[in-house]
Motif scaffolding. Sequence first.
Motif, PDB file in Angstrom:
ATOM      1  N   UNK A  23       0.777  -1.108  -0.020  1.00 30.79           N
ATOM      2  CA  UNK A  23      -0.177   0.040   0.059  1.00 30.79           C
ATOM      3  C   UNK A  23       0.953   1.205  -0.026  1.00 30.79           C
ATOM      4  N   UNK A  24       0.380   2.465  -0.106  1.00 28.91           N
ATOM      5  CA  UNK A  24       1.001   3.718  -0.276  1.00 28.91           C
ATOM      6  C   UNK A  24       0.519   4.471   0.853  1.00 28.91           C
ATOM      7  N   UNK A  25       1.246   5.020   1.751  1.00 25.70           N
ATOM      8  CA  UNK A  25       0.921   5.646   2.890  1.00 25.70           C
ATOM      9  C   UNK A  25       1.978   7.050   2.938  1.00 25.70           C
ATOM     10  N   UNK A  26       1.231   8.057   3.311  1.00 32.12           N
ATOM     11  CA  UNK A  26       1.696   9.202   3.500  1.00 32.12           C
ATOM     12  C   UNK A  26       1.358  10.168   4.331  1.00 32.12           C
ATOM     13  N   UNK A  27       2.088  11.089   4.989  1.00 30.83           N
ATOM     14  CA  UNK A  27       1.461  12.221   5.938  1.00 30.83           C
ATOM     15  C   UNK A  27       1.192  13.201   4.952  1.00 30.83           C
ATOM     16  N   UNK A  28      -0.189  13.586   5.083  1.00 35.18           N
ATOM     17  CA  UNK A  28      -0.788  14.633   4.350  1.00 35.18           C
ATOM     18  C   UNK A  28      -0.957  15.942   4.934  1.00 35.18           C
ATOM     19  N   UNK A  29      -0.379  16.876   4.468  1.00 34.74           N
ATOM     20  CA  UNK A  29      -0.363  18.435   5.354  1.00 34.74           C
ATOM     21  C   UNK A  29      -1.621  19.160   4.489  1.00 34.74           C
ATOM     22  N   UNK A  30      -2.528  19.470   5.105  1.00 33.56           N
ATOM     23  CA  UNK A  30      -3.655  20.308   4.400  1.00 33.56           C
ATOM     24  C   UNK A  30      -3.538  21.867   4.968  1.00 33.56           C
ATOM     25  N   UNK A  31      -3.098  22.539   4.044  1.00 33.59           N
ATOM     26  CA  UNK A  31      -2.712  23.894   4.308  1.00 33.59           C
ATOM     27  C   UNK A  31      -3.919  24.929   4.084  1.00 33.59           C
ATOM     28  N   UNK A  32      -4.321  25.858   5.001  1.00 34.49           N
ATOM     29  CA  UNK A  32      -5.304  26.659   4.861  1.00 34.49           C
ATOM     30  C   UNK A  32      -4.891  28.047   5.615  1.00 34.49           C
ATOM     31  N   UNK A  33      -5.570  29.211   5.485  1.00 36.88           N
ATOM     32  CA  UNK A  33      -5.426  30.200   6.287  1.00 36.88           C
ATOM     33  C   UNK A  33      -6.393  30.421   7.372  1.00 36.88           C
TER      34      UNK A  33
END
Length: 325
Positions: A232-242
């Motif tokens: 499987x493909x695993x990642x840390x996802x950063x979600x950027x907002x203001x």
Amino acid sequence: MPGFAVTDRRGRWKIVTLMVVLALVTTLTTSYIQFNFNLLTMRATTRAADAAGQAVEDGKAPFTTAVSPASDVNSAVRINRLDVRWVVFTAPLTAEEQNRIVARPLGMDWTVEQFLRMLDGFSHKPVLVYAGRNMAAPTDRGRADVVYDMTLQSARSQAVSVRGMDAVDVRCSPSTAPTVISLPPEGEELIEDVAVDLGTGGHEAPLLRQSDDDPGPYFARRYVELGNGQTSWAAHLDVLTGTEQCGWAFRVSYVNAGQRRTRTVRDDAFHTPGLPATPQQLIEFRPERSGNHWACWGERIAPSAACRTDRSALKYWLDLPENVG
């Protein structure tokens, strides 16, 4: 056989030879018929098994997605992300909780981990927010970053090649979170992971690779292979907002059995609280030469809170480009 005993020796051998030939022909004919019958049966059984197997294969999802926010205290400790810049609460803190925060300064009586674990025991769970950068403009580090753990996995026997992933149906509105705890910025270290920047406007945002050497869309020059025994493909996802709270979905482009398809992935976890422009409760830690202390600002700061309650509490808060002015 009748008349066999009176037949001469040569005649008897002719009869025996004829019977053997007839027996062999009968045996071979029977075997041939049985072989072809078995072959036809095996082919029919194989076709039925293949059809059943393909039906099972077609019934499987091309891939599954597991997403969990890594913005809670336990996740931050597990992945060693203690460089928290802001702590957001979606409900106001009580007077007793405010007093517990400002009772002791960080760096002297509290380590960051101890402080966060104390906050985790409050009536409402904190959301940990990090200082991220605008991937479209790498010099702008004024974005709020909420971290997720994301995994793609496929149970199909055929390979599934993921060729693209974009945040779609992006819906943002001004944050209504009432409470923010602002911690001083420290040395920053970028982690090689993926991100989506929802603060650039519009309803779509590509999955980005966070790298100073090779920024840009993650799938521009790579793909992810799933299924067919692949991991499987695993990642840390950063979600950027203001300063906005946002919700979104992911549109995934993939190739399976030679056909290119798209699939939209939705999850209740796809939501960020955002940083309010003017929180009702802003509690800021102030490390200064004169001594570390807490400063407070906002209409719902408890009068009993032992912190400085003047507008100077917005010092670090106004460092956000979205909040200037």
